[in-house]
Design an enzyme around this catalytic site. Structure first.
Site, PDB file in Angstrom:
ATOM      1  N   LYS A  12     -14.422 -19.334  16.874  1.00 35.81           N
ATOM      2  CA  LYS A  12     -14.586 -20.124  18.208  1.00 35.81           C
ATOM      3  C   LYS A  12     -13.828 -19.382  19.179  1.00 35.81           C
ATOM      4  O   LYS A  12     -14.338 -19.610  20.319  1.00 35.81           O
ATOM      5  CB  LYS A  12     -13.874 -21.503  17.903  1.00 35.81           C
ATOM      6  CG  LYS A  12     -14.534 -22.500  17.192  1.00 35.81           C
ATOM      7  CD  LYS A  12     -15.510 -23.069  17.834  1.00 35.81           C
ATOM      8  CE  LYS A  12     -16.250 -24.305  17.071  1.00 35.81           C
ATOM      9  NZ  LYS A  12     -17.234 -24.988  17.764  1.00 35.81           N
ATOM     10  N   SER A  70     -10.542 -31.758  18.449  1.00 37.66           N
ATOM     11  CA  SER A  70      -9.406 -31.743  17.648  1.00 37.66           C
ATOM     12  C   SER A  70      -9.227 -30.482  16.741  1.00 37.66           C
ATOM     13  O   SER A  70      -8.072 -30.520  16.062  1.00 37.66           O
ATOM     14  CB  SER A  70      -9.326 -33.131  16.679  1.00 37.66           C
ATOM     15  OG  SER A  70     -10.620 -32.787  15.932  1.00 37.66           O
ATOM     16  N   ASN A 110     -10.869 -26.375  16.080  1.00 35.97           N
ATOM     17  CA  ASN A 110     -10.802 -25.111  16.487  1.00 35.97           C
ATOM     18  C   ASN A 110     -11.061 -24.338  17.990  1.00 35.97           C
ATOM     19  O   ASN A 110     -10.432 -23.623  18.516  1.00 35.97           O
ATOM     20  CB  ASN A 110     -11.639 -23.999  15.477  1.00 35.97           C
ATOM     21  CG  ASN A 110     -11.157 -23.973  14.297  1.00 35.97           C
ATOM     22  OD1 ASN A 110      -9.851 -24.181  13.857  1.00 35.97           O
ATOM     23  ND2 ASN A 110     -11.909 -23.649  13.242  1.00 35.97           N
ATOM     24  N   TYR A 126      -0.558 -22.658  22.724  1.00 39.29           N
ATOM     25  CA  TYR A 126      -1.176 -21.647  23.479  1.00 39.29           C
ATOM     26  C   TYR A 126      -1.082 -22.199  25.046  1.00 39.29           C
ATOM     27  O   TYR A 126      -1.758 -21.564  25.846  1.00 39.29           O
ATOM     28  CB  TYR A 126      -2.473 -21.761  23.097  1.00 39.29           C
ATOM     29  CG  TYR A 126      -2.988 -21.106  21.759  1.00 39.29           C
ATOM     30  CD1 TYR A 126      -2.557 -19.849  21.550  1.00 39.29           C
ATOM     31  CD2 TYR A 126      -3.436 -21.865  20.862  1.00 39.29           C
ATOM     32  CE1 TYR A 126      -2.682 -19.172  20.233  1.00 39.29           C
ATOM     33  CE2 TYR A 126      -3.615 -21.053  19.545  1.00 39.29           C
ATOM     34  CZ  TYR A 126      -3.249 -19.709  19.366  1.00 39.29           C
ATOM     35  OH  TYR A 126      -3.576 -19.291  18.314  1.00 39.29           O
ATOM     36  N   ASP A 181     -30.493  -8.429   4.150  1.00 44.84           N
ATOM     37  CA  ASP A 181     -31.645  -9.139   4.231  1.00 44.84           C
ATOM     38  C   ASP A 181     -31.514 -10.573   4.643  1.00 44.84           C
ATOM     39  O   ASP A 181     -32.635 -10.968   5.483  1.00 44.84           O
ATOM     40  CB  ASP A 181     -31.977  -9.221   2.689  1.00 44.84           C
ATOM     41  CG  ASP A 181     -32.404  -7.876   2.213  1.00 44.84           C
ATOM     42  OD1 ASP A 181     -33.239  -7.236   2.323  1.00 44.84           O
ATOM     43  OD2 ASP A 181     -31.450  -7.405   1.307  1.00 44.84           O
ATOM     44  N   ALA A 193     -23.915 -35.537   5.990  1.00 45.83           N
ATOM     45  CA  ALA A 193     -23.470 -34.486   6.757  1.00 45.83           C
ATOM     46  C   ALA A 193     -24.578 -33.235   7.050  1.00 45.83           C
ATOM     47  O   ALA A 193     -24.349 -32.487   7.854  1.00 45.83           O
ATOM     48  CB  ALA A 193     -22.029 -33.784   6.292  1.00 45.83           C
ATOM     49  N   ASP A 216     -27.267 -33.233   8.539  1.00 48.89           N
ATOM     50  CA  ASP A 216     -28.072 -33.875   9.586  1.00 48.89           C
ATOM     51  C   ASP A 216     -29.147 -32.442  10.173  1.00 48.89           C
ATOM     52  O   ASP A 216     -30.318 -32.904  10.463  1.00 48.89           O
ATOM     53  CB  ASP A 216     -27.224 -34.206  10.828  1.00 48.89           C
ATOM     54  CG  ASP A 216     -26.524 -33.121  11.209  1.00 48.89           C
ATOM     55  OD1 ASP A 216     -26.679 -32.710  12.367  1.00 48.89           O
ATOM     56  OD2 ASP A 216     -25.602 -32.743  10.852  1.00 48.89           O
ATOM     57  N   LYS A 230      -8.985 -13.259  -2.334  1.00 51.75           N
ATOM     58  CA  LYS A 230      -7.497 -13.281  -1.767  1.00 51.75           C
ATOM     59  C   LYS A 230      -7.505 -13.673  -0.381  1.00 51.75           C
ATOM     60  O   LYS A 230      -6.573 -13.160   0.291  1.00 51.75           O
ATOM     61  CB  LYS A 230      -6.819 -12.100  -2.288  1.00 51.75           C
ATOM     62  CG  LYS A 230      -6.936 -11.455  -3.764  1.00 51.75           C
ATOM     63  CD  LYS A 230      -6.595 -12.503  -4.752  1.00 51.75           C
ATOM     64  CE  LYS A 230      -6.600 -12.035  -6.021  1.00 51.75           C
ATOM     65  NZ  LYS A 230      -6.528 -13.030  -7.231  1.00 51.75           N
ATOM     66  N   ASN A 262      -8.419 -22.237   9.376  1.00 50.24           N
ATOM     67  CA  ASN A 262      -7.352 -23.216   9.612  1.00 50.24           C
ATOM     68  C   ASN A 262      -7.285 -24.307   8.652  1.00 50.24           C
ATOM     69  O   ASN A 262      -7.884 -25.397   8.876  1.00 50.24           O
ATOM     70  CB  ASN A 262      -7.709 -23.356  11.132  1.00 50.24           C
ATOM     71  CG  ASN A 262      -7.327 -22.363  12.126  1.00 50.24           C
ATOM     72  OD1 ASN A 262      -6.447 -21.537  11.854  1.00 50.24           O
ATOM     73  ND2 ASN A 262      -8.250 -22.224  13.357  1.00 50.24           N
TER      74      ASN A 262
END
Length: 385
Positions: free
Chosen positions: A81, A113, A115, A150, A225, A261, A263, A327, A370
């Site tokens: 973002k 609410s 990122n 921030y 590809d 979800a 959609d 990792k 996050n």
């Protein structure tokens, strides 16, 4: 933010120009690969129910896949973002009269609410611009703390879109701040698309280095590809699609299937954009319906080839594999494209059918990282796979 009519055209060239604007402000995130995950993806997919056993099943597709991962979880604010937010601010600064007319002092505003809240806050602080972020009062405390950290002015609202938009409208009325939406704007789309340009170039370089080191002579054109990217509001997916226009690289959207979800997938297949979604999928960054401008790129221009959706169990299984094999810390939304490559039979059959023995080099976008440790504990609690 800047009037959409003044934005650059939605083209690959405009994505390249956006990259020049934001280059001083964002990270060129790394690309990594994994032979073990590529091997898993090239084997018949296990049945993922209560737990992935790894057992092969007869009759399932066995495509040849080489996976590459674009790690936007290492981006500033921990997600892609930042690219769109910084591009939006840079474009706004160049709007005639905005700086001279007091635009900087009046600031910018959004409702989020997640990122985008943190990304806009950082971009505004970097440019000494006030930021007003409307956040639902039920937002996760770490996200509220990060946004305030921030330097943003956080204003709380109810959780519904109507409540958030009403508070945002009041902030605009009181301050004159300019709205910067999270995805439904050309400047946001072009900014997000810069990750796609990087991805293509990085994979080509890595392939060339590998070939040179091994004395190999590639039998096909070096590079990706296909790219699979997660889709919520569609800003990043449409930007990546623009970055691939004219390159021959196929672009696919990935969504959760839980509680509707998916959609974008349903809308893509029916030919009509779905404008409302109500879902509690664990991929919380993908609970948003596709915006009108992203849809014009994704569907109207057919720059996205298809959509695929995966279950909650498949998302968790893919997320676990990313943690164990790569990792890296990713959030559930980031695991959705990997889950498609590993488990979605429609996608896997497509690759097997079209790529044959040569296989595909497939890019997976890890959109962000996050996620709180407490949330991870709940996701991977024993008996809740």
């Amino acid at each position: 933010m800047a009037d959409p009519s003044t934005s650059p055209p939605l083209t690959r060239a405009s994505v390249a120009e956006a990259r020049k604007l934001i280059e001083p402000f964002v990270h060129r995130t790394p690309v990594i690969s994994s032979s073990s995950l590529s091997e898993l993806a090239s084997s018949p997919a296990p049945a993922i129910g209560e737990a992935g056993t790894g057992a092969e099943e007869k009759g399932k597709a066995k495509p040849k896949l080489r996976l590459w991962f674009k790690c936007e979880n290492f981006q500033k604010v921990g997600a892609f973002k930042a690219r769109g937010a910084f591009h939006a601010i840079e474009r706004l600064k160049r709007e005639p009269g905005w700086l001279e007319g007091g635009g900087r002092e009046r600031g910018v505003v959004t409702h989020s609410s997640g990122n985008h809240a943190q990304a806009l806050s950082l971009a505004a602080r970097t440019n000494n611009i006030p930021a007003y972020i409307v956040m639902p009062s039920i937002s996760a405390p770490p996200k509220i703390a990060a946004t305030k950290g921030y330097g943003a002015n956080v204003i709380f609202s109810g959780s519904t879109s109507v409540e958030r938009e009403a508070v945002t409208a009041k902030v605009i009325e009181d301050t004159g701040a300019r709205l910067v939406p999270p995805y439904d704007h050309p400047d946001i789309i072009l900014g997000q698309g810069t990750l796609g340009l990087e991805f293509q170039e990085q994979v080509e370089t890595l392939m060339a280095e590998k070939a040179e080191k091994g004395g190999e002579k590639p039998t096909k054109k070096k590079g990706l590809d296909a790219i699979i990217a997660p889709c919520g509001g569609g800003g990043m997916l449409s930007g990546v699609a623009l970055s691939c226009e004219g390159t021959g690289i196929r672009v696919f959207g990935a969504e959760p299937s839980f509680q509707g979800a998916d959609d974008a997938k349903r809308g893509f297949e029916s030919g009509s954009r779905i404008t409302s979604v109500k879902t509690l999928t664990i991929a919380d960054g993908l609970r948003t319906p596709v915006g009108a401008i992203p849809w014009s790129v994704i569907y109207d221009r057919r720059l996205v080839s298809a959509f695929f959706s995966v279950s909650e169990s498949q998302i968790k299984s893919a997320m676990r594999l990313a943690y164990e094999r790569l990792k890296v810390v990713i959030e559930p939304s980031s695991a959705v494209p990997l889950a498609v490559a590993l488990y979605d039979e429609a996608f896997r059959e497509l690759v097997e059918r079209e790529a044959g023995d040569e296989g595909w080099d497939v890019g997976i976008v890890f959109s962000g990282g996050n996620v709180g440790l407490d949330a991870l504990g709940a996701l991977f609690a024993e008996g809740k796979e």
